[in-house]
Write an enzyme that holds these catalytic residues in place. Structure first.
Site, PDB file in Angstrom:
ATOM      1  N   ARG A  92      12.242 -45.156   6.009  1.00  0.00           N
ATOM      2  CA  ARG A  92      13.580 -44.703   6.365  1.00  0.00           C
ATOM      3  C   ARG A  92      14.079 -43.807   5.246  1.00  0.00           C
ATOM      4  O   ARG A  92      13.857 -44.085   4.081  1.00  0.00           O
ATOM      5  CB  ARG A  92      14.522 -45.895   6.475  1.00  0.00           C
ATOM      6  CG  ARG A  92      14.112 -46.861   7.537  1.00  0.00           C
ATOM      7  CD  ARG A  92      14.806 -48.199   7.285  1.00  0.00           C
ATOM      8  NE  ARG A  92      14.368 -49.164   8.284  1.00  0.00           N
ATOM      9  CZ  ARG A  92      14.257 -50.455   8.066  1.00  0.00           C
ATOM     10  NH1 ARG A  92      14.524 -50.958   6.872  1.00  0.00           N
ATOM     11  NH2 ARG A  92      13.866 -51.262   9.025  1.00  0.00           N
ATOM     12  N   ASP A 115      17.798 -42.181   3.843  1.00  0.00           N
ATOM     13  CA  ASP A 115      19.242 -42.372   4.017  1.00  0.00           C
ATOM     14  C   ASP A 115      19.930 -41.087   4.452  1.00  0.00           C
ATOM     15  O   ASP A 115      19.348 -40.004   4.380  1.00  0.00           O
ATOM     16  CB  ASP A 115      19.861 -42.835   2.692  1.00  0.00           C
ATOM     17  CG  ASP A 115      19.431 -44.241   2.344  1.00  0.00           C
ATOM     18  OD1 ASP A 115      19.441 -45.101   3.236  1.00  0.00           O
ATOM     19  OD2 ASP A 115      19.079 -44.465   1.168  1.00  0.00           O
ATOM     20  N   ARG A 169      16.795 -43.186  -6.022  1.00  0.00           N
ATOM     21  CA  ARG A 169      18.144 -42.778  -6.421  1.00  0.00           C
ATOM     22  C   ARG A 169      18.689 -43.680  -7.534  1.00  0.00           C
ATOM     23  O   ARG A 169      19.435 -43.217  -8.405  1.00  0.00           O
ATOM     24  CB  ARG A 169      19.073 -42.769  -5.213  1.00  0.00           C
ATOM     25  CG  ARG A 169      18.716 -41.647  -4.228  1.00  0.00           C
ATOM     26  CD  ARG A 169      19.378 -41.822  -2.886  1.00  0.00           C
ATOM     27  NE  ARG A 169      20.823 -41.895  -3.013  1.00  0.00           N
ATOM     28  CZ  ARG A 169      21.643 -42.282  -2.025  1.00  0.00           C
ATOM     29  NH1 ARG A 169      21.130 -42.627  -0.837  1.00  0.00           N
ATOM     30  NH2 ARG A 169      22.935 -42.312  -2.207  1.00  0.00           N
TER      31      ARG A 169
END
Lengths: 265, 265
Positions: B52, B54, B208
Site C-alpha cells: 500500500r 499512502d 517516512r
C-alpha cells in the site's frame, strides 16, 4: 510619502493559471500578485511583468516591478507575499530599484528552456512539466538548424497567428536576435531532452513554434534546408504546429545590472 | 475459459489519490485500475498490489497482479488501461505470469526514494514531488546512522502508531532487513538530496519515519548515538515526526525473475 519602485523575482507553476496577464476568463499570476499586494500596501497596485507567459507555461525567474509608497523593507514584500500566495507562486527576491526601471522596457534579453521526454510512456510525475514526444528523436540531426537560428532574423514564421499588429508596435516587427540555442540530453536519463534559447526578445508563441518545428527536424521529417526555407519564408503557415505549453519554462530575464538596483536606505 | 494471471508494472502521481488501497473516502489507484479492468474484461476484477502507498505518495514501479479469463494479449491490457486511465496513472508493462505469482506475497524486496530540497524557497514545479526542508542539512553527518540501519532490526520505533496488530500477522512482527541505505546529493543542484532505501519489506510509514528522524541527524539535532538509541528503543514515541508524503517514491519491487514470467503463447 516617497514613491518606491520594487522589483520582484518570481517562480511559478503555470499549470493552474490562465497565464501571466490579468484577464477575465480565469486566474492569472499577475492578478494573484496584484490582489495580495493591494492587501499588503493598502494601495491599488499595478504590476509590470517582463513578458507574458501563456496558460500552462512555467517560470523559474520571471521579473516584475511595481510602484508603492509603503514604507516596509523591500524583502518584507517577498515574505508577506509568500505567506499569502498559493504554493504554486513563490517570490524568490524583492529589492528596491531605481525609478526608471521597468520590468518589460528595461529587459535586455530572456532565456527559455523547453523540456521533452521521448520515451514510450510518460512518467506521471513529469506530465505537467515536460512535453511527451514519443518518437525516435536524434538531437544531432538538428544541430545545424539550431546554429541557423543564432543571430538576427525575421521570425514571422514562428510568430503566433494574429499577434502581428501587437509586435509591430515595438517598431522592430518580427525581427529578433537569438544569442544562444542548444539541445541538451540529460546524461542520467537519455530520453530526457531540453531545448535552450536566449535572445533579446521573443514573439508570442515563438519558442513553442520553434520547438514544434525543430522536433520535426529531430525525427527526420524536415531537413536542415527545409528548416532554413521555413525561417526564410516569414510565413507561419510553413512551420509545424505549436508545441504544448507544459514543457516551457521562462528561466531568466536579463537587465543591465550596473544601473538598476538601489540599496535599502 | 482458461484463467490467466496478469502482472502490471505501474507508475503513478499520488497527489490526487487517497493512496493505493481501495477505501470509502476518496479515489484510490487500486479502485481506478479495478474499475477500468472491469470494463476491459467484462469481469469483476480484484487487483493485488505489492504494497500500500499512502495518500500523496508516488510510484515509479508499483507491481500488481489480477486473475482474468479475457483472451487478449497481455500487452493489450496495458494499452487499453492507458487509453482509459487519467494521465497520473500509467501502465509501464503488462505480462502473463505463472498462476502462483502474487504481487504482495511473492515480493522479495522493495526500493524507495525520498527527495528533499533544503533551499530557502521551494520551486513551485517541485512542490508536489519533493519535501521542502529549509535547514542547514549536512549529509555527511548521517552516514553512520544510515550504516547502522543496514541489516536485520526490529523497526518498531519507525512503525506507524496503531499498525502493530496488522504487521504482527506476518509472523515477523516489526523485524525487517535493509540491504542498502544512502543519501545522495544532486551534483548539478546542491540543495537537492535523495534518501534511498532497499529492504525485504517496510512497515507502515517506515520510510517516512526514518527520513523524519534522519533529517534531525542531518541538521545536528540528534547524534549518531541518539539515533542508535532510538532504533534500539522499539518505541515510536522516541523518534521524530513522520516526514511528508509528497517526497516519497516507491521505485521498484523485487521478485525472483527466474520463475515468474510466462511467455505469451
Amino acid at each position: 510619502m516617497q514613491q518606491r519602485n520594487i522589483r520582484l523575482l518570481i517562480a511559478y507553476d503555470g499549470t493552474n493559471f490562465c497565464g501571466w496577464q490579468r484577464q477575465c476568463n480565469g486566474p492569472t499570476i499577475q492578478e494573484a500578485l496584484e490582489k495580495k499586494l493591494g492587501i499588503i500596501t493598502q494601495e491599488s497596485v499595478q504590476i509590470n511583468g517582463a513578458g507574458r507567459t501563456d496558460a500552462g507555461v512555467h517560470a523559474l525567474g520571471m521579473v516584475a516591478n511595481f510602484i508603492t509608497t509603503a514604507p516596509m523593507p523591500a524583502s518584507a514584500f517577498g515574505k508577506a507575499l509568500n505567506s499569502m500566495l498559493p504554493k504554486d507562486i513563490r517570490i524568490l527576491d524583492a529589492v528596491d530599484v531605481s525609478p526608471d526601471f521597468h520590468a518589460r522596457f528595461s529587459a535586455q534579453g530572456k532565456s527559455y528552456r523547453y523540456d521533452i521526454f521521448t520515451g514510450p510512456l510518460q512518467l506521471p510525475a513529469e506530465r505537467l512539466y515536460r512535453t511527451h514526444f514519443p518518437c525516435s528523436f536524434q538531437p544531432e540531426r538538428l544541430q545545424a538548424s539550431l546554429n541557423l537560428l543564432i543571430g538576427t532574423h525575421d521570425f514571422s514564421s514562428f510568430e503566433a497567428v494574429g499577434s502581428r499588429d501587437r509586435s509591430r508596435t515595438t517598431g522592430r516587427g518580427a525581427v529578433r536576435t537569438l544569442f544562444h540555442t542548444q539541445c541538451l540530453v540529460d546524461p542520467a536519463r537519455p530520453e530526457h531532452f531540453s531545448f535552450c534559447f536566449s535572445g533579446d526578445g521573443f514573439l508570442r508563441h515563438m519558442v513553442r513554434n520553434l520547438v514544434g518545428t525543430l522536433l520535426w527536424v529531430g525525427i527526420g521529417r524536415l531537413s536542415t534546408d527545409q528548416f532554413a526555407a521555413i525561417l526564410g519564408a516569414r510565413d507561419r503557415k510553413k512551420a509545424a504546429p505549436t508545441a504544448p505549453a507544459c514543457g516551457l519554462f521562462l528561466e531568466k530575464v536579463y537587465y543591465d545590472e550596473r544601473t538598476e538596483e538601489v540599496r535599502d536606505s
